[in-house]
Design an enzyme around this catalytic site. Structure first.
Site, PDB file in Angstrom:
ATOM      1  N   GLN A 278      -8.977   2.757 -11.198  1.00 22.01           N
ATOM      2  CA  GLN A 278      -9.890   2.658 -12.330  1.00 22.01           C
ATOM      3  C   GLN A 278      -9.106   2.449 -13.618  1.00 22.01           C
ATOM      4  O   GLN A 278      -9.438   1.589 -14.446  1.00 22.01           O
ATOM      5  CB  GLN A 278     -10.713   3.947 -12.434  1.00 22.01           C
ATOM      6  CG  GLN A 278     -11.913   3.848 -13.330  1.00 22.01           C
ATOM      7  CD  GLN A 278     -12.788   2.672 -12.951  1.00 22.01           C
ATOM      8  OE1 GLN A 278     -12.986   1.783 -13.728  1.00 22.01           O
ATOM      9  NE2 GLN A 278     -13.290   2.626 -11.738  1.00 22.01           N
TER      10      GLN A 278
ATOM     11  N   HIS B 116      -7.800  -0.998 -15.114  1.00 18.78           N
ATOM     12  CA  HIS B 116      -8.675  -2.007 -15.736  1.00 18.78           C
ATOM     13  C   HIS B 116      -8.356  -2.196 -17.224  1.00 18.78           C
ATOM     14  O   HIS B 116      -8.164  -3.302 -17.686  1.00 18.78           O
ATOM     15  CB  HIS B 116     -10.154  -1.634 -15.579  1.00 18.78           C
ATOM     16  CG  HIS B 116     -10.717  -2.046 -14.274  1.00 18.78           C
ATOM     17  ND1 HIS B 116     -10.805  -3.366 -13.898  1.00 18.78           N
ATOM     18  CD2 HIS B 116     -11.212  -1.336 -13.229  1.00 18.78           C
ATOM     19  CE1 HIS B 116     -11.341  -3.446 -12.687  1.00 18.78           C
ATOM     20  NE2 HIS B 116     -11.583  -2.229 -12.250  1.00 18.78           N
TER      21      HIS B 116
ATOM     22  N   GLU C 140     -20.206   6.000 -13.595  1.00 18.10           N
ATOM     23  CA  GLU C 140     -20.407   4.672 -13.012  1.00 18.10           C
ATOM     24  C   GLU C 140     -20.021   4.705 -11.522  1.00 18.10           C
ATOM     25  O   GLU C 140     -20.789   4.297 -10.674  1.00 18.10           O
ATOM     26  CB  GLU C 140     -19.533   3.664 -13.769  1.00 18.10           C
ATOM     27  CG  GLU C 140     -19.642   2.249 -13.247  1.00 18.10           C
ATOM     28  CD  GLU C 140     -18.602   1.321 -13.864  1.00 18.10           C
ATOM     29  OE1 GLU C 140     -17.630   1.811 -14.484  1.00 18.10           O
ATOM     30  OE2 GLU C 140     -18.751   0.090 -13.709  1.00 18.10           O
ATOM     31  N   HIS C 141     -18.797   5.188 -11.243  1.00 15.89           N
ATOM     32  CA  HIS C 141     -18.326   5.317  -9.864  1.00 15.89           C
ATOM     33  C   HIS C 141     -18.120   6.797  -9.570  1.00 15.89           C
ATOM     34  O   HIS C 141     -17.444   7.486 -10.339  1.00 15.89           O
ATOM     35  CB  HIS C 141     -16.980   4.620  -9.661  1.00 15.89           C
ATOM     36  CG  HIS C 141     -16.983   3.170 -10.038  1.00 15.89           C
ATOM     37  ND1 HIS C 141     -16.553   2.720 -11.268  1.00 15.89           N
ATOM     38  CD2 HIS C 141     -17.341   2.067  -9.342  1.00 15.89           C
ATOM     39  CE1 HIS C 141     -16.657   1.394 -11.308  1.00 15.89           C
ATOM     40  NE2 HIS C 141     -17.126   0.965 -10.166  1.00 15.89           N
TER      41      HIS C 141
ATOM     42  N   ASP D 218     -15.715  -2.263  -4.825  1.00 17.37           N
ATOM     43  CA  ASP D 218     -15.493  -3.269  -5.867  1.00 17.37           C
ATOM     44  C   ASP D 218     -15.493  -4.670  -5.288  1.00 17.37           C
ATOM     45  O   ASP D 218     -15.831  -5.639  -5.973  1.00 17.37           O
ATOM     46  CB  ASP D 218     -14.141  -3.031  -6.557  1.00 17.37           C
ATOM     47  CG  ASP D 218     -14.175  -1.822  -7.460  1.00 17.37           C
ATOM     48  OD1 ASP D 218     -15.283  -1.389  -7.818  1.00 17.37           O
ATOM     49  OD2 ASP D 218     -13.097  -1.318  -7.807  1.00 17.37           O
TER      50      ASP D 218
ATOM     51  N   HIS E 196     -64.475  -5.784 -25.459  1.00 18.58           N
ATOM     52  CA  HIS E 196     -64.022  -5.312 -24.149  1.00 18.58           C
ATOM     53  C   HIS E 196     -65.208  -4.726 -23.372  1.00 18.58           C
ATOM     54  O   HIS E 196     -65.394  -5.006 -22.191  1.00 18.58           O
ATOM     55  CB  HIS E 196     -62.952  -4.220 -24.299  1.00 18.58           C
ATOM     56  CG  HIS E 196     -61.593  -4.715 -24.661  1.00 18.58           C
ATOM     57  ND1 HIS E 196     -61.293  -5.257 -25.892  1.00 18.58           N
ATOM     58  CD2 HIS E 196     -60.423  -4.745 -23.960  1.00 18.58           C
ATOM     59  CE1 HIS E 196     -59.998  -5.589 -25.922  1.00 18.58           C
ATOM     60  NE2 HIS E 196     -59.453  -5.291 -24.766  1.00 18.58           N
TER      61      HIS E 196
END
Lengths: 431, 431
Positions: free
Chosen positions: B260, B263, B328-329, B362, B421
């Site tokens: 991770q 990145h 996220e993960h 991934d 209506h």
């Protein structure tokens, strides 16, 4: 009074395009005001909320706690409204609930050939905020349509905000909140209400998602907090497109157009029909019925400004035009609507056959009346239970199952020069 | 090197909050630049697109047509890449396709007790734009992850944009586009690419929805065009949270954290474990393995700046912390992950058991790697087929079936003073 168009006119495409264009101006003044309000509420919480509520809604309160409406007060409203209204609200709520239960999505899993487990775990949001417009456009039906899908999804806490200009509250709105199972209600509105729901204050809890239509300040605020919280969609003026084969009572169709036009001057009502004589008859019905209408000035302004009676070559051309406009509400007022349905590419809601007036869907048929406007049915869906659920991917590899995957991941990761990714996969390989 | 936290520290909550806070600044300069770019492309089309591409990507082209990459060129890339890469890309694509087919949603209908037909018609978007970052962060896996769900949904036209700074193109990215079934590819990027997809130019077709992650300009542009087109989500830096019971090889967990962290410097890697001795062993693995890593400086900056090894009281406290952070993960690197799964409230993707490294997900396990970041898994879902489908409500009332509905709608409409209506519903009643 309504403009007449004909699809054989050489400039027809340009005219219909111009008529239906709706550009929500990127109004700098609005954006600046909203940005300021968001920052103030994020920073000063209740104090800012109280001050904006006094300023914009002429509602002075000594403390933010006094902005909350208790459950007892909601129940009182439910007891106090007339029996017919209560019965109608409860009948509508029951139908809306039943319909939305069909939208519940379940977690799913499967095993691949190597025995790896794959799937998605689907869960409800912890909390949701629903924005209900106040003042003269305060509608109990909107409370049901926003809160019930959240409730069906299993949202933990449903927080409703509704402005109470000058302290004015709509008893039907409060009763609807009681019926729909809203957990907390605050009499705040505008960008400051969106800010309170997005950031939380000492009194108003922060929520995970904010839904429901509002004015241009509310829309701008929702757009700005998007990402910090979820939002449903950006609403523009309401629209109806009626495709008619000429077999429906012209008075019915005229009234269906009115029912959209009475919302506001920017609302849009368009009728498509291959039969010119029928369009004449609807025009005559409009002229005859309009003076009887309570909201005649609004209807007149809407129909004159943005409405049209359009002669098309045939029904299939009418469908093609409809697909280009992606209307919020689409009435297929034809003898065989099921024949047309598969050809409809984009529409918020489709009302099929002469008996299915849009107003039935607005209140009680079951489907949601929070629908995508301004051609956004090309990509947005009606508000639904799926708006209050979210998904987590699931992957579980076994020692054996990982062997093939690990090798593929290793090659791809090295191709992207992400060697930690590659090595992390390679560790799981047997040699 | 990584900070150590302990959940029994009195200021633990504040510290973890501070560590994981990520405020995408409402940067006025960025917003102003993006607003200007959007307006220029909306107004001047290709000419503006060419000029921004020259300015920001140092890519000079005589005409916008030269910004397009032909299908023949994509196929050539597919032929030219090495066999291992091609095989890996095709294996990953097949798995991603299979997984996403489980997400396809079907139209549904039912009849209520009165014989009224209710349901939703679910259809694919006509077109979608996928944004693929260019330059050094240009990843073929992102092409697969964005394009395949659109393809599975049945999107009519998939348009990919990928910047090619100085004309540099990644052959693997082009090959992935060929495999994933992308219809058109343009070498444009940044806010100008988002503008071209949202408004259309003479050369680039306007699409209905724009998905895929990008830098801060791309994110700002997506936010601004939201409503005119759909967008998927607003992406922040990538994150992993590992919950470990102490039974996984510490080297494996260290490498998962690295995967991770590599990145970028803002990426976040956090390990939660009730066993302090195990945290020591992971720390030792980190110290030992880090100097071997190609991206060591990035990993070091990320782990030192935003990483943490956290001792928790037990696994269930680890789960509670994870639910607060909505990662996220999420790796459940424990002996019995299925026992923990039902307690996970919020996560983009859940990797279960020691063999399931995040890197498998991934690239090739099947689930999508476009996932909600910065706690937005509370309300966002992984990118999926559902992002490329939309719904139209369906209502068809019979002459009999409308009788009950019409009465309820009439009462509610009159309660809201919307008499058109009411009358529209009343017309359908048999007295």
């Amino acid at each position: 009074m309504m403009r007449r168009l004909d699809s054989t006119q050489t400039d027809f495409d340009a005219r219909i395009e111009q008529l239906t264009a709706w550009e929500e101006e990127l109004d700098h003044a609005v954006n600046d005001t909203v940005r300021e309000i968001l920052a103030a509420v994020a920073e000063r919480g209740d104090a800012a909320l109280l001050s904006y509520t006094a300023q914009f809604d002429q509602l002075e309160r000594a403390s933010a706690a006094e902005l909350e409406i208790s459950q007892a007060r909601l129940q009182q409203a439910l007891r106090d409204i007339d029996a017919d209204s209560r019965q109608a609200l409860e009948a509508a709520a029951a139908r809306i609930r039943e319909y939305h239960q069909h939208q519940l999505q379940d977690s799913w899993q499967y095993r691949d050939a190597s025995g790896n487990l794959l799937g998605q775990q689907i869960t409800a949001l912890d909390s949701a905020g629903i924005y209900v417009p106040g003042g003269k456009a305060s509608y109990p039906s909107s409370v049901l349509m926003n809160a019930i899908p959240a409730h069906v999804a299993g949202v933990g806490q449903i927080v409703m905000v509704v402005p109470a200009p000058g302290g004015e509250l709509n008893e039907l709105v409060l009763a609807a909140a009681a019926i729909a199972g809203v957990d907390r209600v605050f009499t705040v509105g505008g960008a400051q209400a969106v800010a309170a729901l997005a950031y939380g204050t000492e009194t108003v809890p922060a929520v995970d998602k904010i839904v429901g239509p509002g004015n241009i300040y509310v829309a701008a605020a929702k757009r700005m907090v998007f990402g910090r919280v979820g939002i449903d969609m950006i609403a523009g003026p309401s629209e109806i497109l009626v495709i008619c084969d000429g077999s429906t009572d012209p008075d019915w169709v005229a009234m269906d157009l009115f029912s959209q036009a009475e919302h506001d001057e920017n609302a849009q009502a368009i009728l498509l029909c291959p039969d010119a004589g029928y369009l004449d008859r609807v025009a005559a019905s409009i002229d005859e019925l309009l003076p009887q209408m309570e909201r005649e000035p609004i209807i007149r302004a809407s129909l004159a400004g943005r409405g049209a009676l359009v002669k098309t070559r045939d029904l299939s051309e009418a469908v093609a035009i409809s697909n280009r406009l992606a209307p919020e509400h689409l009435e297929l007022s034809v003898a065989d609507p099921e024949n047309l349905l598969p050809h409809i590419r984009h529409a918020g809601a489709i009302f099929m056959g002469p008996y299915t007036s849009e107003s039935l869907g607005d209140y009680c048929a079951g489907p949601n009346h929070v629908l995508p406007t301004s051609r956004s049915a090309r990509f947005f869906s009606p508000l639904g239970v799926y708006d209050f659920q979210k998904r987590s991917s699931i992957i579980m590899c076994s020692a054996d199952g990982v062997q093939e995957l690990g090798r593929v991941a290793s090659v791809l990761a090295r191709g992207e020069s992400l060697t930690a990714h590659a090595r992390s996969a390679e560790y799981r390989l047997k040699d």
